[in-house]
Design a protein around this motif. Structure first.
Motif, PDB file in Angstrom:
ATOM      1  N   MET A   1       0.551  -9.336  -0.056  1.00 25.22           N
ATOM      2  CA  MET A   1       0.250 -10.327   0.894  1.00 25.22           C
ATOM      3  C   MET A   1       1.503 -11.065   1.550  1.00 25.22           C
ATOM      4  SD  MET A   1      -2.327 -11.575   2.703  1.00 25.22           S
ATOM      5  CE  MET A   1      -2.573 -12.762   3.773  1.00 25.22           C
ATOM      6  N   HIS A   2       2.480 -11.169   0.622  1.00 25.95           N
ATOM      7  CA  HIS A   2       3.774 -11.909   0.749  1.00 25.95           C
ATOM      8  C   HIS A   2       4.347 -10.797   1.999  1.00 25.95           C
ATOM      9  CE1 HIS A   2       7.402 -14.414   0.592  1.00 25.95           C
ATOM     10  NE2 HIS A   2       8.022 -13.195   0.110  1.00 25.95           N
ATOM     11  N   ILE A   5       3.479 -11.224   5.685  1.00 32.52           N
ATOM     12  CA  ILE A   5       3.869 -12.555   6.226  1.00 32.52           C
ATOM     13  C   ILE A   5       5.369 -12.276   6.941  1.00 32.52           C
ATOM     14  CG2 ILE A   5       4.722 -14.911   6.080  1.00 32.52           C
ATOM     15  CD1 ILE A   5       2.194 -15.071   4.037  1.00 32.52           C
ATOM     16  N   GLN A   6       6.220 -11.566   6.137  1.00 32.52           N
ATOM     17  CA  GLN A   6       7.636 -11.271   6.271  1.00 32.52           C
ATOM     18  C   GLN A   6       7.924 -10.534   7.403  1.00 32.52           C
ATOM     19  OE1 GLN A   6       9.484  -9.852   2.650  1.00 32.52           O
ATOM     20  NE2 GLN A   6      10.116 -11.913   2.282  1.00 32.52           N
ATOM     21  N   ASP A   7       6.945  -9.412   7.626  1.00 34.31           N
ATOM     22  CA  ASP A   7       6.702  -8.418   8.519  1.00 34.31           C
ATOM     23  C   ASP A   7       6.499  -9.225   9.788  1.00 34.31           C
ATOM     24  OD1 ASP A   7       7.464  -6.399   6.844  1.00 34.31           O
ATOM     25  OD2 ASP A   7       5.422  -5.547   6.775  1.00 34.31           O
TER      26      ASP A   7
END
Length: 180
Positions: A1-2, A5-7
């Motif tokens: 999931m992290h 969010i970065q993408d």
């Protein structure tokens, strides 16, 4: 999931922003929407802080408006910011310039850095473009001595200047003669 969010944040970042830091004077062209109308408002002042990172990075600009200090915080990567112009580069040694809030008038100024060249590479003009001349290679100028005017030409110019002085003296003498 992290990683998701970065993408998403990477896609929202804008690369057309200039480099600036606290102490620099900037002009922020910001879109203001009033009902059905859109207009661009320019806010010019000194950057007093930058904070955050990535898509959440913000900067705060302070200016004096009619004797009242006005601060405005902008998200750096906001689509409402059309452009940011760096008007002057400030010379400060702090990351947060909160001390400017207590100062008014000339005391609220920030010392500017002496620029030695253009602000960006786009401002640089290659040598010889403005006056349409080609710069000479350094090797040729190093082998040839500088040309100085010939002594005969200099000597011919000096007597011309000396000849004009005696004429001025005779005119003055002639001007005094009729008075007597």
């Amino acid at each position: 999931m992290h990683r998701v969010i970065q993408d998403l944040e990477q896609r929202q970042l804008r690369s057309d922003r200039p480099r600036f830091k606290p102490g620099d004077t900037v002009r922020v062209h910001f879109q203001v929407i009033e009902g059905q109308r859109r207009r661009v408002q320019v806010f010019e002042g000194i950057v007093i802080k930058r904070q955050g990172a990535g898509a959440r990075e913000t900067f705060t600009v302070r200016k004096q408006s009619f004797g009242v200090g006005v601060e405005r915080t902008f998200p750096l990567h906001s689509p409402k910011i059309e452009k940011i112009e760096v008007a002057a580069i400030g010379d400060v040694s702090r990351a947060k310039l909160y001390y400017l809030r207590g100062k008014v008038g000339k005391k609220a100024r920030v010392r500017e850095v002496q620029r030695r060249g253009p602000l960006s590479s786009a401002d640089a003009v290659p040598a010889g473009v403005e006056d349409e001349t080609q710069p000479e290679p350094d090797a040729e100028t190093a082998t040839e001595p500088e040309q100085q005017p010939e002594p005969e030409a200099v000597a011919a110019e000096e007597p011309a200047a000396e000849e004009s002085e005696p004429e001025a003296e005779t005119e003055e003498a002639g001007a005094e003669a009729p008075r007597v």
